[in-house]
Design a protein around this motif. Sequence first.
Motif, PDB file in Angstrom:
ATOM      1  N   PRO A 248       0.833  -1.204   0.000  1.00 34.02           N
ATOM      2  CA  PRO A 248       0.000   0.000   0.000  1.00 34.02           C
ATOM      3  C   PRO A 248       0.868   1.255   0.000  1.00 34.02           C
ATOM      4  N   MET A 249       0.493   2.236  -0.802  1.00 33.34           N
ATOM      5  CA  MET A 249       1.313   3.446  -0.994  1.00 33.34           C
ATOM      6  C   MET A 249       2.710   3.067  -1.478  1.00 33.34           C
ATOM      7  N   GLY A 250       2.786   1.968  -2.240  1.00 36.84           N
ATOM      8  CA  GLY A 250       4.056   1.384  -2.634  1.00 36.84           C
ATOM      9  C   GLY A 250       5.042   2.332  -3.293  1.00 36.84           C
ATOM     10  N   PRO A 251       4.656   3.040  -4.368  1.00 40.40           N
ATOM     11  CA  PRO A 251       5.632   3.916  -5.021  1.00 40.40           C
ATOM     12  C   PRO A 251       6.246   4.931  -4.064  1.00 40.40           C
ATOM     13  N   TRP A 252       5.429   5.455  -3.153  1.00 40.79           N
ATOM     14  CA  TRP A 252       5.962   6.427  -2.206  1.00 40.79           C
ATOM     15  C   TRP A 252       6.845   5.752  -1.167  1.00 40.79           C
ATOM     16  N   LEU A 253       6.497   4.536  -0.786  1.00 41.05           N
ATOM     17  CA  LEU A 253       7.344   3.794   0.152  1.00 41.05           C
ATOM     18  C   LEU A 253       8.692   3.480  -0.489  1.00 41.05           C
ATOM     19  N   LEU A 254       8.664   3.022  -1.745  1.00 40.27           N
ATOM     20  CA  LEU A 254       9.907   2.756  -2.455  1.00 40.27           C
ATOM     21  C   LEU A 254      10.732   4.032  -2.596  1.00 40.27           C
ATOM     22  N   ALA A 255      10.058   5.141  -2.865  1.00 34.16           N
ATOM     23  CA  ALA A 255      10.769   6.416  -2.999  1.00 34.16           C
ATOM     24  C   ALA A 255      11.473   6.785  -1.692  1.00 34.16           C
ATOM     25  N   CYS A 256      10.812   6.525  -0.556  1.00 33.63           N
ATOM     26  CA  CYS A 256      11.423   6.825   0.744  1.00 33.63           C
ATOM     27  C   CYS A 256      12.650   5.947   0.987  1.00 33.63           C
ATOM     28  N   VAL A 257      12.520   4.651   0.671  1.00 31.30           N
ATOM     29  CA  VAL A 257      13.642   3.738   0.846  1.00 31.30           C
ATOM     30  C   VAL A 257      14.793   4.124  -0.085  1.00 31.30           C
ATOM     31  N   ALA A 258      14.447   4.461  -1.341  1.00 31.02           N
ATOM     32  CA  ALA A 258      15.460   4.868  -2.310  1.00 31.02           C
ATOM     33  C   ALA A 258      16.173   6.138  -1.859  1.00 31.02           C
ATOM     34  N   ALA A 259      15.398   7.092  -1.337  1.00 36.19           N
ATOM     35  CA  ALA A 259      16.009   8.318  -0.821  1.00 36.19           C
ATOM     36  C   ALA A 259      16.939   7.991   0.342  1.00 36.19           C
ATOM     37  N   GLY A 260      16.557   6.995   1.149  1.00 35.71           N
ATOM     38  CA  GLY A 260      17.422   6.568   2.245  1.00 35.71           C
ATOM     39  C   GLY A 260      18.740   6.008   1.743  1.00 35.71           C
ATOM     40  N   LEU A 261      18.708   5.259   0.642  1.00 36.33           N
ATOM     41  CA  LEU A 261      19.946   4.728   0.072  1.00 36.33           C
ATOM     42  C   LEU A 261      20.826   5.857  -0.464  1.00 36.33           C
ATOM     43  N   VAL A 262      20.202   6.876  -1.037  1.00 41.35           N
ATOM     44  CA  VAL A 262      20.963   8.053  -1.469  1.00 41.35           C
ATOM     45  C   VAL A 262      21.623   8.714  -0.262  1.00 41.35           C
ATOM     46  N   LEU A 263      20.863   8.828   0.831  1.00 36.87           N
ATOM     47  CA  LEU A 263      21.424   9.403   2.054  1.00 36.87           C
ATOM     48  C   LEU A 263      22.607   8.581   2.557  1.00 36.87           C
ATOM     49  N   PHE A 264      22.504   7.242   2.443  1.00 38.91           N
ATOM     50  CA  PHE A 264      23.617   6.413   2.894  1.00 38.91           C
ATOM     51  C   PHE A 264      24.849   6.631   2.018  1.00 38.91           C
ATOM     52  N   GLY A 265      24.631   6.875   0.729  1.00 41.31           N
ATOM     53  CA  GLY A 265      25.758   7.216  -0.124  1.00 41.31           C
ATOM     54  C   GLY A 265      26.442   8.489   0.341  1.00 41.31           C
ATOM     55  N   LEU A 266      25.660   9.503   0.678  1.00 51.12           N
ATOM     56  CA  LEU A 266      26.221  10.754   1.192  1.00 51.12           C
ATOM     57  C   LEU A 266      26.911  10.531   2.533  1.00 51.12           C
ATOM     58  N   PHE A 267      26.327   9.659   3.362  1.00 50.54           N
ATOM     59  CA  PHE A 267      26.934   9.341   4.658  1.00 50.54           C
ATOM     60  C   PHE A 267      28.294   8.674   4.458  1.00 50.54           C
ATOM     61  N   SER A 268      28.421   7.839   3.444  1.00 49.35           N
ATOM     62  CA  SER A 268      29.700   7.197   3.151  1.00 49.35           C
ATOM     63  C   SER A 268      30.757   8.231   2.792  1.00 49.35           C
ATOM     64  N   PHE A 269      30.355   9.276   2.070  1.00 52.80           N
ATOM     65  CA  PHE A 269      31.298  10.357   1.770  1.00 52.80           C
ATOM     66  C   PHE A 269      31.743  11.058   3.055  1.00 52.80           C
ATOM     67  N   ALA A 270      30.790  11.247   3.982  1.00 47.71           N
ATOM     68  CA  ALA A 270      31.133  11.867   5.259  1.00 47.71           C
ATOM     69  C   ALA A 270      32.112  10.988   6.045  1.00 47.71           C
ATOM     70  N   LEU A 271      31.887   9.672   6.003  1.00 47.00           N
ATOM     71  CA  LEU A 271      32.813   8.765   6.673  1.00 47.00           C
ATOM     72  C   LEU A 271      34.193   8.836   6.033  1.00 47.00           C
ATOM     73  N   ALA A 272      34.239   8.961   4.707  1.00 48.88           N
ATOM     74  CA  ALA A 272      35.536   9.075   4.029  1.00 48.88           C
ATOM     75  C   ALA A 272      36.300  10.304   4.519  1.00 48.88           C
ATOM     76  N   ARG A 273      35.586  11.317   4.937  1.00 49.31           N
ATOM     77  CA  ARG A 273      36.225  12.553   5.409  1.00 49.31           C
ATOM     78  C   ARG A 273      36.559  12.515   6.896  1.00 49.31           C
ATOM     79  N   TRP A 274      35.656  11.967   7.716  1.00 50.57           N
ATOM     80  CA  TRP A 274      35.821  12.137   9.157  1.00 50.57           C
ATOM     81  C   TRP A 274      35.967  10.841   9.959  1.00 50.57           C
ATOM     82  N   ARG A 275      35.924   9.683   9.326  1.00 52.15           N
ATOM     83  CA  ARG A 275      36.008   8.442  10.100  1.00 52.15           C
ATOM     84  C   ARG A 275      37.413   8.226  10.633  1.00 52.15           C
ATOM     85  N   ARG A 276      37.500   7.746  11.869  1.00 57.28           N
ATOM     86  CA  ARG A 276      38.784   7.363  12.447  1.00 57.28           C
ATOM     87  C   ARG A 276      39.182   6.004  11.888  1.00 57.28           C
ATOM     88  N   VAL A 277      40.392   5.911  11.373  1.00 57.03           N
ATOM     89  CA  VAL A 277      40.892   4.669  10.762  1.00 57.03           C
ATOM     90  C   VAL A 277      42.118   4.190  11.535  1.00 57.03           C
TER      91      VAL A 277
END
Length: 277
Positions: A248-277
């Motif tokens: 139910p409300m599938g396309p919008w649910l998929l859009a939210c999940v997809a947007a979350g994956l985009v956010l995780f991509g951006l988060f990975s860039f942040a980790l590349a900059r500030w993560r302790r290694v």
Amino acid sequence: MNATVAARSGRVRARRAAGPMTKGAARAGLAARGVIYLLVGTLALQVAFGDHGKQADRSGALEELSRRPFGSVLLWALGVGVCGMALWRLSEVAFGSAGEDGRKARKRLLAAVRCVFYCSVAFSVLSFAAGSGGGNRSSDAQSRDMTARALALPGGQWLVGLAGAGIVVAGVWVGARAVRRYYHDKLRLGEMTRRQRRAVDVTGVGGGAARGLVFATAGCFAVRAAVDYSPDRAKGLDDTLRTFAELPMGPWLLACVAAGLVLFGLFSFALARWRRV
């Protein structure tokens, strides 16, 4: 006693010598992971809004990248970056990871699993870059084939069922840790402004929650494949994401999940900059 001290001293010297290379490999690997998640999330958004010809998984992301200007160069750079990720995880197996408990056996074992995974990802990316794109099969086909082979083994139903349950648990674990912001322990927060921290929290919580949800959903399908003794029940990333569109409300649910994956991509860039290694 002297031999023990000498061995420990040798490990410390080796870790220090490998330090700069390991840091560079980690940051390149995290950036490469960010590119992949950005592309997959963008493709999933296109699927959500009606472009069902797109393939929202790593294969689709590589295909999309190959069509861009200097696509071949970008693919090779991406492959090298993922190799960096594998090298970083290998260094954690050998020397331990950052943090007080980074040298515990559990952490090293997890690093070994991640190393194997990123070695396989690097192989697929580099194979595609070298022109063997035909071998870069969809995640759905790979998932079904792996499930079929596992089910054919003695005790295969239990093996697939336990693996699926493990993926569900891993997904819940990933999502819960993101929501509770455990990633703060791995960041150099003192180098970040308040606005940067807020942005990292938006991408870390939203992206980690979406990633965990996708993992857990894929694990549920693996469990169902084991119960029904049907490899076709197993789903890769693309089919798992499309499943959200059938709710139910599938396309919008998929859009939210997809947007979350985009956010995780951006988060990975942040980790590349500030993560302790």
